[in-house]
Design a protein around this motif. Structure first.
Motif, mmCIF file in Angstrom:
data_model
loop_
_atom_site.group_PDB
_atom_site.id
_atom_site.type_symbol
_atom_site.label_atom_id
_atom_site.label_comp_id
_atom_site.label_asym_id
_atom_site.label_seq_id
_atom_site.Cartn_x
_atom_site.Cartn_y
_atom_site.Cartn_z
ATOM 1 N N PHE A 139 0.846 -1.192 0.000
ATOM 2 C CA PHE A 139 0.000 0.000 0.000
ATOM 3 C C PHE A 139 0.883 1.243 0.000
ATOM 4 N N ARG A 140 0.645 2.121 -0.940
ATOM 5 C CA ARG A 140 1.380 3.391 -0.963
ATOM 6 C C ARG A 140 0.413 4.485 -1.370
ATOM 7 N N ASP A 141 0.354 5.506 -0.541
ATOM 8 C CA ASP A 141 -0.586 6.584 -0.839
ATOM 9 C C ASP A 141 0.044 7.504 -1.881
ATOM 10 N N GLU A 142 0.092 7.023 -3.104
ATOM 11 C CA GLU A 142 0.730 7.755 -4.201
ATOM 12 C C GLU A 142 0.015 9.091 -4.400
ATOM 13 N N ILE A 143 0.801 10.119 -4.651
ATOM 14 C CA ILE A 143 0.196 11.438 -4.833
ATOM 15 C C ILE A 143 -0.665 11.474 -6.091
ATOM 16 N N ARG A 151 0.497 2.577 -11.633
ATOM 17 C CA ARG A 151 0.804 3.332 -10.419
ATOM 18 C C ARG A 151 -0.467 3.447 -9.598
ATOM 19 N N VAL A 152 -0.581 2.553 -8.622
ATOM 20 C CA VAL A 152 -1.793 2.461 -7.814
ATOM 21 C C VAL A 152 -1.456 2.560 -6.331
ATOM 22 N N LYS A 153 -2.493 2.621 -5.521
ATOM 23 C CA LYS A 153 -2.257 2.735 -4.074
ATOM 24 C C LYS A 153 -2.166 1.358 -3.427
ATOM 25 N N GLU A 218 7.600 6.043 -17.176
ATOM 26 C CA GLU A 218 7.757 7.268 -16.399
ATOM 27 C C GLU A 218 9.223 7.582 -16.139
ATOM 28 N N GLU A 219 10.092 6.620 -16.403
ATOM 29 C CA GLU A 219 11.515 6.815 -16.106
ATOM 30 C C GLU A 219 12.282 7.061 -17.401
ATOM 31 N N GLU A 220 13.446 7.706 -17.255
ATOM 32 C CA GLU A 220 14.319 7.876 -18.415
ATOM 33 C C GLU A 220 15.599 7.102 -18.150
ATOM 34 N N ILE A 402 9.783 1.549 -18.029
ATOM 35 C CA ILE A 402 8.877 1.303 -16.900
ATOM 36 C C ILE A 402 9.656 0.459 -15.904
ATOM 37 N N GLU A 403 9.804 0.946 -14.678
ATOM 38 C CA GLU A 403 10.529 0.157 -13.673
ATOM 39 C C GLU A 403 9.624 -0.957 -13.177
ATOM 40 N N ILE A 404 10.048 -2.199 -13.391
ATOM 41 C CA ILE A 404 9.219 -3.291 -12.860
ATOM 42 C C ILE A 404 9.882 -3.984 -11.672
ATOM 43 N N GLY A 405 11.191 -3.832 -11.544
ATOM 44 C CA GLY A 405 11.845 -4.490 -10.418
ATOM 45 C C GLY A 405 13.042 -3.686 -9.953
ATOM 46 N N HIS A 406 13.410 -3.938 -8.706
ATOM 47 C CA HIS A 406 14.491 -3.151 -8.110
ATOM 48 C C HIS A 406 15.257 -4.062 -7.160
ATOM 49 N N VAL A 407 16.558 -4.167 -7.333
ATOM 50 C CA VAL A 407 17.362 -4.965 -6.397
ATOM 51 C C VAL A 407 18.325 -4.031 -5.662
ATOM 52 N N TYR A 437 14.887 -7.141 -2.569
ATOM 53 C CA TYR A 437 14.625 -7.327 -3.995
ATOM 54 C C TYR A 437 13.118 -7.288 -4.236
ATOM 55 N N GLY A 438 12.654 -6.254 -4.920
ATOM 56 C CA GLY A 438 11.207 -6.124 -5.142
ATOM 57 C C GLY A 438 10.862 -6.236 -6.616
ATOM 58 N N ILE A 439 9.720 -6.785 -6.876
ATOM 59 C CA ILE A 439 9.246 -6.810 -8.267
ATOM 60 C C ILE A 439 7.738 -6.579 -8.253
ATOM 61 N N GLY A 440 7.281 -5.667 -9.087
ATOM 62 C CA GLY A 440 5.856 -5.309 -9.100
ATOM 63 C C GLY A 440 5.075 -6.253 -10.000
ATOM 64 N N VAL A 441 4.400 -7.203 -9.385
ATOM 65 C CA VAL A 441 3.675 -8.214 -10.178
ATOM 66 C C VAL A 441 2.551 -7.537 -10.967
ATOM 67 N N THR A 442 1.803 -6.688 -10.280
ATOM 68 C CA THR A 442 0.694 -5.990 -10.945
ATOM 69 C C THR A 442 1.219 -5.133 -12.095
ATOM 70 N N ARG A 443 2.318 -4.416 -11.823
ATOM 71 C CA ARG A 443 2.838 -3.527 -12.860
ATOM 72 C C ARG A 443 3.354 -4.302 -14.075
ATOM 73 N N ILE A 444 3.830 -5.530 -13.833
ATOM 74 C CA ILE A 444 4.320 -6.340 -14.956
ATOM 75 C C ILE A 444 3.220 -6.543 -16.001
HETATM 76 P P1 ATP Z 1 8.445 4.046 -8.528
HETATM 77 O O1 ATP Z 1 9.745 4.800 -8.738
HETATM 78 O O2 ATP Z 1 7.792 3.627 -9.801
HETATM 79 O O3 ATP Z 1 7.533 4.736 -7.570
HETATM 80 P P2 ATP Z 1 9.611 2.575 -6.415
HETATM 81 O O4 ATP Z 1 11.053 2.853 -6.601
HETATM 82 O O5 ATP Z 1 8.855 3.337 -5.409
HETATM 83 O O6 ATP Z 1 8.864 2.686 -7.831
HETATM 84 P P3 ATP Z 1 10.127 0.015 -5.171
HETATM 85 O O7 ATP Z 1 9.946 0.541 -3.801
HETATM 86 O O8 ATP Z 1 11.474 -0.337 -5.628
HETATM 87 O O9 ATP Z 1 9.411 1.017 -6.215
HETATM 88 O O10 ATP Z 1 9.104 -1.206 -5.359
HETATM 89 C C1 ATP Z 1 9.392 -2.369 -6.122
HETATM 90 C C2 ATP Z 1 8.461 -2.492 -7.315
HETATM 91 O O11 ATP Z 1 7.088 -2.315 -6.960
HETATM 92 C C3 ATP Z 1 8.697 -1.452 -8.389
HETATM 93 O O12 ATP Z 1 9.776 -1.821 -9.210
HETATM 94 C C4 ATP Z 1 7.382 -1.480 -9.137
HETATM 95 O O13 ATP Z 1 7.357 -2.548 -10.071
HETATM 96 C C5 ATP Z 1 6.370 -1.778 -8.062
HETATM 97 N N1 ATP Z 1 5.655 -0.555 -7.639
HETATM 98 C C6 ATP Z 1 6.120 0.436 -6.855
HETATM 99 N N2 ATP Z 1 5.183 1.377 -6.649
HETATM 100 C C7 ATP Z 1 4.070 0.951 -7.322
HETATM 101 C C8 ATP Z 1 2.759 1.477 -7.486
HETATM 102 N N3 ATP Z 1 2.403 2.612 -6.904
HETATM 103 N N4 ATP Z 1 1.873 0.785 -8.235
HETATM 104 C C9 ATP Z 1 2.223 -0.387 -8.819
HETATM 105 N N5 ATP Z 1 3.448 -0.934 -8.691
HETATM 106 C C10 ATP Z 1 4.375 -0.283 -7.960
#
Ligand code: ATP
Ligand code: MG
Length: 566
Positions: A139-143, A151-153, A218-220, A402-407, A437-444
């Protein structure tokens, strides 16, 4: 599965607030529905794809020794106070209270919870290394929630945490996880790049992002043919060699009028030194960058080892710091405030800057002769024309991703603040070294569709598709067609093939349209005329209309079985 038994509410039109193609197609294909801004429901078809992605990831995590766990979605405040993140995580953290007024947060990530588990259960070096992972809602209260499920909450993340005796074992395992993430991307059929990413002061020491290449990203990413790749937030800037000129005497010149200034800046902005005031941890600093460059605040955060930096832009505050009424102050005479200059600033011969006297410029300023600074560092954003910092030969190229994963290599950041230790072979207590190590399943799902669609709809890879094959009886009420359809269904399902039979009482054109929209990789059509000759039609979603094969029902099922049961 039969279409009439499954909730697949396909739509001809996407709702007007669907803002990118993947969001439009996911809604039109009946995969998702919006409950509220940032919150989506997954319908049976959407959930099926989510589960397929989950299993691709699970296979890779298990292959590198991961053990699956499941942590709560609600965490007690106390743990977050221990790491300091209760206050520093910011507004994205959803906070709540129970009936006794005890405070909690909804999981945005789970370092605190997993470190708490490990500090209680791990005592000895013999229990390390350890990798724990889970699939869980975050859960993230995205602006600004947007782009469908991109990009969801609330979203599904696979988060993994590794625990090691020392940095070198973390280093080893980081590479293993990097390869596992690479495999996930390959299995999903992505065009992707793994790039160096900026880990903020709070995030740990080193990280890579897995970027899916797509215009809507959203990323460059800045990259080079030599193999270098970095998030442009992170991309290193080399000092740009400036033509050295003979130093001229410093002079104060009347600044030209507004139009002339614009012209002047256009030509000479590479010679202009912009002066900006920041506050870092509340203390003023003066930052110098070239006129045509921008400050990279993330680099500044890392340099100053703080995430508390703010640009001071109100005149009154600037005045109180540098005793000047101008936003751009001259470089000379402010030695009580720390000055940080970008690498390319100190290279400029005969530079120009705004004077501390209204309407005047200072000309022919030269580093060391006319001014000095406290730190010279790479603090600017990378720009087109910058040279690759790795091969130092070619110019950097830029793509959207599109960032889908982050290690991440976390090191001892969490184990120190939460006192997670182990005893080594000599009985000495050490902090556990961590990676995450995170990977966004929904975002994939959304990212896949951004990369793989056509005018008719989604084009899933064989691995991810909700069904392997759709069987379309032109008229399921026809006894002969029904018999062949049912037989094919039985045969394919008994071989483990995931089959959708479109048994709806609809025109075949509509069934084709929906099959293409949903993106099922193979389609077998059973029609009266072909059947008279003993044929059904087999077509791959990826191929064009002309590439239909006429086969016997038996041959068509063998072909599908061969493809999926390799
Ligand atoms: P972003 O820069 O896009 O906000 P983040 O750096 O905050 O991502 P991490 O904290 O590294 O993201 O989370 C791991 C993964 O979770 C991301 O690589 C992405 O795939 C997914 N993720 C992060 N925020 C969201 C979101 N608001 N909605 C859907 N997926 C998300
Ligand atoms: Mg984020």
């Amino acid at each position: 599965m039969f279409f009439t038994k499954m909730l697949i509410p396909t739509l001809r039109e996407a709702p007007s607030d669907a803002d990118i193609i993947s969001a439009k197609l996911m809604i039109r294909a009946g995969m998702i529905r919006k409950l509220a801004s940032g919150f989506y429901e997954f319908l049976p078809l959407g959930l099926k794809v989510l589960k397929k992605v989950e299993s691709i990831i699970r296979e890779e995590m298990n292959a590198v020794g991961g053990q699956e766990i499941s942590l709560p979605l609600v965490f007690p405040k106390d743990l977050w106070i221990e790491t300091g993140r209760w206050n520093t995580y910011g507004k994205e953290l959803f906070k709540l209270k129970d009936r006794k007024e005890v405070e909690f947060c909804l999981a945005p990530t789970a370092e605190e919870a997993v470190t708490d588990l490990v500090r209680k259960e791990i005592k000895s070096y013999k229990q390390l290394p350890l990798m724990l992972y889970q699939f869980g809602s975050k859960f993230r209260d995205e602006i600004r929630p947007r782009f469908g499920v991109m990009r969801v909450k609330e979203f599904l993340m696979k988060d993994a945490y590794s625990f090691h005796v020392d940095e070198s074992d973390l280093e080893r395992y980081y590479k293993v996880m990097f390869d596992a993430y690479t495999n996930v991307c390959k299995k999903c059929g992505f065009k992707f790049r793994a790039v160096e990413a900026a880990s903020c002061a709070i995030g740990g020491s080193f990280s890579h992002e897995f970027m899916i290449l797509a215009e809507t990203g959203e990323e460059e990413i800045a990259w080079c043919n030599c193999g270098y790749g970095a998030n442009s937030e992170k991309a290193e800037c080399l000092s740009i060699y400036q033509l050295k000129e003979e130093p001229l005497p410093l002079e104060e010149a009347l600044a030209p009028n507004v139009e002339a200034v614009a012209k002047f800046l256009e030509i000479f902005q590479k010679k202009f030194i912009k002066t900006m005031i920041y506050k870092a941890d509340g203390n003023p600093i003066i930052i110098l960058v070239r006129g045509d460059h921008e400050i990279n605040e993330i680099k500044l955060q890392i340099l100053l080892d703080t995430d508390d930096i703010v640009l001071v832009d109100e005149q009154a505050t600037v005045f109180s710091i540098v005793n000047s009424s101008l936003v751009f102050v001259d470089l000379v005479g402010h030695r009580d405030v720390k000055i940080i200059a970008d690498l390319s600033v100190v290279e400029i011969s005969n530079a120009v800057t705004e004077a501390n006297k209204k309407g005047y410029h200072l000309k022919n300023i030269n580093y060391s002769r006319d001014y000095s600074v406290d730190i010279v560092a790479d603090i600017r954003k990378v720009v087109h024309g910058d040279i690759c910092p790795k091969c130092k030969k070619e110019n950097l190229k830029f793509s959207r991703g599109i960032e889908i994963g982050h290690v991440f290599k976390l090191g001892t950041k969490y184990s120190k603040s939460m006192n997670a230790t182990y005893l080594d072979a000599n009985g000495k207590e050490n902090f556990i070294v961590m990676g995450c190590y995170g990977i966004g399943v929904t975002r994939i799902l959304a990212a896949t569709i951004e990369q793989s669609h056509d005018d008719n709809g989604i084009v899933w890879t064989d691995n991810m598709a909700p069904f392997n094959v759709v069987v379309i009886p032109v008229n399921y009420a026809d006894a002969k067609i029904k018999e062949v359809t049912d037989k094919l269904y039985k045969e394919l399902t008994s071989e483990g093939i995931d089959v959708l039979v479109d048994d709806r009482d609809e025109r075949v054109g509509i069934k084709f349209k929906d099959a293409d929209l949903i993106g099922i990789p193979y389609r077998i059509t059973i029609g009266e005329k072909n059947l008279e000759k003993g044929h059904v039609e087999l077509k791959a979603r990826r191929d064009d209309k002309e590439s239909v094969k006429l086969l016997s029902p038996q041959e068509s099922s063998s072909e599908i079985i061969k493809i999926f049961n390799k």
